[in-house]
Scaffold this active site. Sequence first.
Site, PDB file in Angstrom:
ATOM      1  N   SER A 127      22.744 -17.443   6.374  1.00  0.00           N
ATOM      2  CA  SER A 127      22.028 -18.547   5.724  1.00  0.00           C
ATOM      3  C   SER A 127      22.632 -19.896   6.104  1.00  0.00           C
ATOM      4  O   SER A 127      23.853 -20.017   6.299  1.00  0.00           O
ATOM      5  CB  SER A 127      22.136 -18.366   4.206  1.00  0.00           C
ATOM      6  OG  SER A 127      21.804 -19.567   3.544  1.00  0.00           O
ATOM      7  N   GLU A 129      23.139 -22.059   4.098  1.00  0.00           N
ATOM      8  CA  GLU A 129      24.064 -22.389   2.998  1.00  0.00           C
ATOM      9  C   GLU A 129      25.517 -22.172   3.421  1.00  0.00           C
ATOM     10  O   GLU A 129      26.436 -22.669   2.772  1.00  0.00           O
ATOM     11  CB  GLU A 129      23.754 -21.550   1.758  1.00  0.00           C
ATOM     12  CG  GLU A 129      22.557 -22.032   0.969  1.00  0.00           C
ATOM     13  CD  GLU A 129      22.775 -23.393   0.319  1.00  0.00           C
ATOM     14  OE1 GLU A 129      23.693 -23.525  -0.495  1.00  0.00           O
ATOM     15  OE2 GLU A 129      22.023 -24.329   0.632  1.00  0.00           O
ATOM     16  N   TYR A 151      27.153 -18.124  -3.652  1.00  0.00           N
ATOM     17  CA  TYR A 151      26.146 -17.596  -2.729  1.00  0.00           C
ATOM     18  C   TYR A 151      26.549 -17.882  -1.274  1.00  0.00           C
ATOM     19  O   TYR A 151      26.559 -16.978  -0.427  1.00  0.00           O
ATOM     20  CB  TYR A 151      24.769 -18.210  -3.027  1.00  0.00           C
ATOM     21  CG  TYR A 151      23.751 -17.828  -1.981  1.00  0.00           C
ATOM     22  CD1 TYR A 151      23.138 -16.580  -1.995  1.00  0.00           C
ATOM     23  CD2 TYR A 151      23.430 -18.703  -0.929  1.00  0.00           C
ATOM     24  CE1 TYR A 151      22.236 -16.210  -1.004  1.00  0.00           C
ATOM     25  CE2 TYR A 151      22.528 -18.338   0.057  1.00  0.00           C
ATOM     26  CZ  TYR A 151      21.933 -17.095   0.013  1.00  0.00           C
ATOM     27  OH  TYR A 151      21.054 -16.730   1.006  1.00  0.00           O
TER      28      TYR A 151
END
Length: 331
Positions: A127, A129, A151
């Site tokens: 991701s 992120e 996360y």
Amino acid sequence: MKVALITGITGQDGSYISELLLDQGYEVHGIVRRVALEYPEHRMWRIRHLLDRLQLHPASLESYPSLFKVIQRVQPNECYHLAAQSYVSYSFEDEFSTMNANVNGTHYMLSAIREAAPNCRFYFAGSSEMFGKVREVPQNEDTPFHPRSAYGISKVAGYELTRNYREAYGLFMLSGILYNHESPRRGFEFVTRKITSHVARIKNGQATEVRLGNLDAKRDWGHARDYVRAMWLMLQQDTPEDYVVSTGESHSVREFADLAFRTVGLNYEDHVRIDQNLIRPAEVDILCGDATKSKEKLNWEHSTSFEELVGEMVEADMKASEDGSLVTNGP
Ligand code: F7E
């Protein structure tokens, strides 16, 4: 006939990759939680139209033996590991369950494939992120990580585990570093779908406002249908490598809201309320990906623009709100 196994098959990306693989003639298997099999109406709305062509197996990311048994029985040629606790905000509320599902769940999958189906090609859903507090704009495969949530940290761990299985055991395992990808099948908790579903409800008189957090965060938003094609292409290459998948364009949440409301002739400023409770303890301010490697090596390019994406999502939610099928359950 090639056999594919998908974790997270009931999610947005699981549904699109299932369609792609079935179209290519694959035998498609999915791992689902037992509760999903017990409440198919509630949990399987994204793959309902495919159910008679899919083979679903109950197993849990929390249980190594359950995953091992499915992998041993199915003997997949390709595995798309998409299941995760994927809502960044929730990862602040429950860091531990996010880490357990995302890190241990990925580790179990890697280990079970190594033991039971070592020739299986493995895709890990990395991701953007992972870049978090970005070191450069745009980001590419060499940009250092600086995750800003449990996360993001869990995805860095999954990415590193996948890389190490590839390097240590010579397995065909890789990560796609996917930027935000949306569609009418997006969950209502994510900001894009939250906005478009509220736009439809406000336009149709079923709501008057939508409460949002940080309007200035910028994201590189693409269409999930385009992004699952990149996942598949990665597993068709001669060598396993990691790839960034993005559009290269960044827009703020404010721009998304502005365009979505304007699509139905409304002004977002009349309907968006800022709710301080929705501001994250640590925010990722800007994400913008450089997908040159995917373009050059996979011959992949996104085909849906930001404007088309917003338009498609608003249109789908308008239709659903008119026929009564729009049920929002997000925060
Ligand atoms: O937030 C801001 C929020 O929850 C986007 C996941 O698929 O993409 C996704 O992660 C931005 C953030 O997605 C609200 O603060 C403002 O800056 O839609 P989101 P995300 O956190 O970017 C990555 C690539 C993943 O891997 C993740 O799994 O929007 N924002 N107001 C809001 N966000 C939400 N959810 N709700 C609001 O009311």
